[in-house]
Write a protein that holds these residues in place. Structure first.
Motif, PDB file in Angstrom:
ATOM      1  N   ARG A   3      83.392  -0.215  68.554  1.00  0.00           N
ATOM      2  CA  ARG A   3      83.831   0.885  68.642  1.00  0.00           C
ATOM      3  C   ARG A   3      85.105   0.878  68.505  1.00  0.00           C
ATOM      4  O   ARG A   3      85.973   0.192  68.661  1.00  0.00           O
ATOM      5  CB  ARG A   3      83.656   1.408  70.315  1.00  0.00           C
ATOM      6  N   SER A  50      82.602   9.747  78.705  1.00  0.00           N
ATOM      7  CA  SER A  50      82.941   9.500  77.340  1.00  0.00           C
ATOM      8  C   SER A  50      83.055   8.148  77.006  1.00  0.00           C
ATOM      9  O   SER A  50      83.281   7.754  75.665  1.00  0.00           O
ATOM     10  CB  SER A  50      84.161  10.567  76.548  1.00  0.00           C
ATOM     11  N   THR A 139      83.751  11.264  72.531  1.00  0.00           N
ATOM     12  CA  THR A 139      83.296  10.494  71.617  1.00  0.00           C
ATOM     13  C   THR A 139      83.183  11.161  70.291  1.00  0.00           C
ATOM     14  O   THR A 139      83.375  10.854  69.356  1.00  0.00           O
ATOM     15  CB  THR A 139      81.916   9.863  72.012  1.00  0.00           C
ATOM     16  N   GLU A 140      82.756  12.395  70.296  1.00  0.00           N
ATOM     17  CA  GLU A 140      82.603  13.370  69.250  1.00  0.00           C
ATOM     18  C   GLU A 140      83.897  13.548  68.487  1.00  0.00           C
ATOM     19  O   GLU A 140      83.733  13.749  67.377  1.00  0.00           O
ATOM     20  CB  GLU A 140      81.787  14.805  69.547  1.00  0.00           C
ATOM     21  N   VAL A 142      86.509  11.645  68.534  1.00  0.00           N
ATOM     22  CA  VAL A 142      86.838  10.589  68.076  1.00  0.00           C
ATOM     23  C   VAL A 142      86.275  10.181  66.715  1.00  0.00           C
ATOM     24  O   VAL A 142      86.772   9.768  65.685  1.00  0.00           O
ATOM     25  CB  VAL A 142      86.856   9.211  69.109  1.00  0.00           C
ATOM     26  N   ASP A 143      84.787  10.212  66.632  1.00  0.00           N
ATOM     27  CA  ASP A 143      84.134  10.031  65.614  1.00  0.00           C
ATOM     28  C   ASP A 143      84.634  10.984  64.376  1.00  0.00           C
ATOM     29  O   ASP A 143      84.490  10.682  63.263  1.00  0.00           O
ATOM     30  CB  ASP A 143      82.676  10.237  65.619  1.00  0.00           C
ATOM     31  N   ALA A 144      84.691  12.427  64.617  1.00  0.00           N
ATOM     32  CA  ALA A 144      85.090  13.389  63.604  1.00  0.00           C
ATOM     33  C   ALA A 144      86.448  12.935  63.206  1.00  0.00           C
ATOM     34  O   ALA A 144      86.734  13.019  61.898  1.00  0.00           O
ATOM     35  CB  ALA A 144      85.145  14.629  64.369  1.00  0.00           C
ATOM     36  N   LEU A 146      87.924  10.145  62.731  1.00  0.00           N
ATOM     37  CA  LEU A 146      87.981   8.914  62.072  1.00  0.00           C
ATOM     38  C   LEU A 146      87.137   9.184  60.539  1.00  0.00           C
ATOM     39  O   LEU A 146      87.789   8.685  59.616  1.00  0.00           O
ATOM     40  CB  LEU A 146      87.229   7.767  62.761  1.00  0.00           C
ATOM     41  N   GLU A 147      86.100  10.075  60.835  1.00  0.00           N
ATOM     42  CA  GLU A 147      85.541  10.354  59.649  1.00  0.00           C
ATOM     43  C   GLU A 147      86.112  11.104  58.745  1.00  0.00           C
ATOM     44  O   GLU A 147      86.150  11.073  57.361  1.00  0.00           O
ATOM     45  CB  GLU A 147      83.896  11.126  59.925  1.00  0.00           C
ATOM     46  N   HIS A 247      88.769  20.509  65.382  1.00  0.00           N
ATOM     47  CA  HIS A 247      87.245  20.151  65.732  1.00  0.00           C
ATOM     48  C   HIS A 247      86.860  21.283  66.909  1.00  0.00           C
ATOM     49  O   HIS A 247      87.381  21.502  67.887  1.00  0.00           O
ATOM     50  CB  HIS A 247      87.501  18.850  66.552  1.00  0.00           C
TER      51      HIS A 247
END
Length: 409
Positions: A3, A50, A139-140, A142-144, A146-147, A247
């Motif tokens: 992570r 989170s 978490t959503e 952070v993931d978005a 980075l993606e 986001h």
């Protein structure tokens, strides 16, 4: 999969001037919400659920009121040997006038702690305010972030265009790329606004803060970086660079930074949790002492209200929130109001469209506020009574009155 290393900063340092007498003696994030929580509980709970355990709480004004409330992070399992909750206080003797002491805005504050952020070396830096109510899985975000390979991700929500001018308005290209950003515009182009939750690439953030400081400081007085709030220079510059994305936040979000907004949010939660409160999988964690149950005595007449532990009602309560240990005596009335802990409303008194702070007494036959006004739409008609104040027997506080803490009317 490993992570990413995430650092979260909750900016809770402002004086909260728009809340007037309610924040004379407390930090705004220490204000109660729904009777049994404090505003700071919400971002801390969202971060904990989170899985984010490195959290810095930045405090400047009345920091001790927050320090007691957060209890070293214990209610959120953040009292840890490594990581956990850290309180950031203003410092002196650590650098130039532009790098120490009290910040003059949330972007200014980020500049002053940029070296500490760089030393921590997170992969993602989350930055948020502490005077909003919402549910969010970071978490959503952070993931978005980075993606997308973004330099900045702005968590957004939708409000009526007529209300958007009080916020930072965000325009996108339809695919999430932010193409326009206006800070509190007079004529908003859209109802899409920033929720004041951001994810940054920390290396880019530090670079842009230093770049802006070089440009702005020459025209600013000593001790002022010129950076001000995030919407003045920082976000516009990041949007110009072309790698800022939005986001969307699904679900309830409300700003509680003004008296009428504070009242409106409480009205929202009188009969509906809005998927924020009461979630078994995502509870709002807080530090509250054990108290006796609430009591409804003979003659009590309560409709669409929230009663906290220890409260005692023998009078009329309509569409209101009573904090812990509040007493409403027989013959008293509380309508469309929020009453903080340990306040007593004596027999024959009436409270309408008001926010009454803790440890107050509303004397027999007193009148606080006025029926018939809409306190959810205009702060000027919301009556505010400061902490430890007394409204004397038979006294009248007109709609929009302000009673300073510790005084008598």
């Amino acid at each position: 999969m490993t992570r990413p290393r995430v650092l979260a900063i909750i900016q809770a340092g402002g004086a909260g001037g728009r809340m007037d007498v309610l924040t004379r003696e407390r930090a705004k994030p220490a204000l109660p919400f729904a009777g049994v929580f404090q505003l700071v509980d919400l971002p801390l709970s969202n971060l904990t659920h989170s899985g984010i355990s490195d959290v810095w709480l930045s405090v400047q004004f009345q920091g001790s009121t927050l320090e007691e409330q957060v209890a070293n992070g214990r209610p959120w399992d953040l009292d840890r040997t490594r990581g956990g909750l850290r309180l950031l206080m203003p410092e002196q003797g650590t650098g130039s006038l532009d790098e120490e002491g009290f910040a003059r805005g949330n972007a200014d504050e980020l500049f002053r702690i940029r070296d500490q952020v760089a030393s921590f070396a997170p992969d993602v830096l989350l930055v948020m305010s502490a005077d909003h109510v919402y549910h969010l899985d970071h978490t959503e975000v952070v993931d978005a972030h980075l993606e997308a390979g973004a330099e900045c991700t702005i968590v957004t929500t939708e409000v009526p265009v007529s209300e958007a001018g009080d916020h930072a308005v965000v325009e996108t290209d339809g695919n999430g790329l932010v193409t326009g950003f206006a800070y509190k515009p007079e004529e908003p182009a859209t109802g899409t606004i920033a929720t004041e939750v951001f994810a940054y690439d920390p290396r880019v953030l530090v670079e842009v803060l230093e770049e802006l400081h070089r440009e702005l400081s020459a025209d600013s007085e000593a001790g002022d970086t010129g950076l001000e709030d995030f919407g003045d220079h920082l976000l516009p510059r990041l949007v110009e660079r072309g790698r800022t994305v939005a986001h969307p936040l699904d679900g309830y979000w409300r700003d509680l930074g003004q008296p009428h907004l504070y009242l409106r949010a409480h009205q929202d939660f009188l009969v509906d949790d809005h998927d924020v409160l009461g979630r078994a999988d995502w509870p709002i964690l807080t530090r509250q002492p054990a108290r006796a149950p609430a009591r409804l005595l003979e003659g009590a007449d309560v409709v669409d209200s929230l009663l906290s532990a220890g409260s005692s009602v023998a009078g009329v309560v309509r569409r209101s929130v009573l904090g812990p240990d509040v007493v409403v005596e027989a013959g008293a009335q509380v309508h469309d109001s929020v009453v903080f802990a340990r306040t007593v409303v004596r027999a024959g008194a009436e409270v309408h469209w008001s926010i009454v702070d803790s440890d107050c007494e509303v004397g027999s036959d007193a009148r606080v506020g006025e029926p018939g006004v809409d306190g959810t739409g205009d702060s000027d008609v919301v009556t505010l009574v400061g902490r430890g104040s007394t409204v004397g027997e038979g006294a009248v506080l007109a709609a929009g009155s302000r009673l300073e803490p510790g005084t008598t009317a």
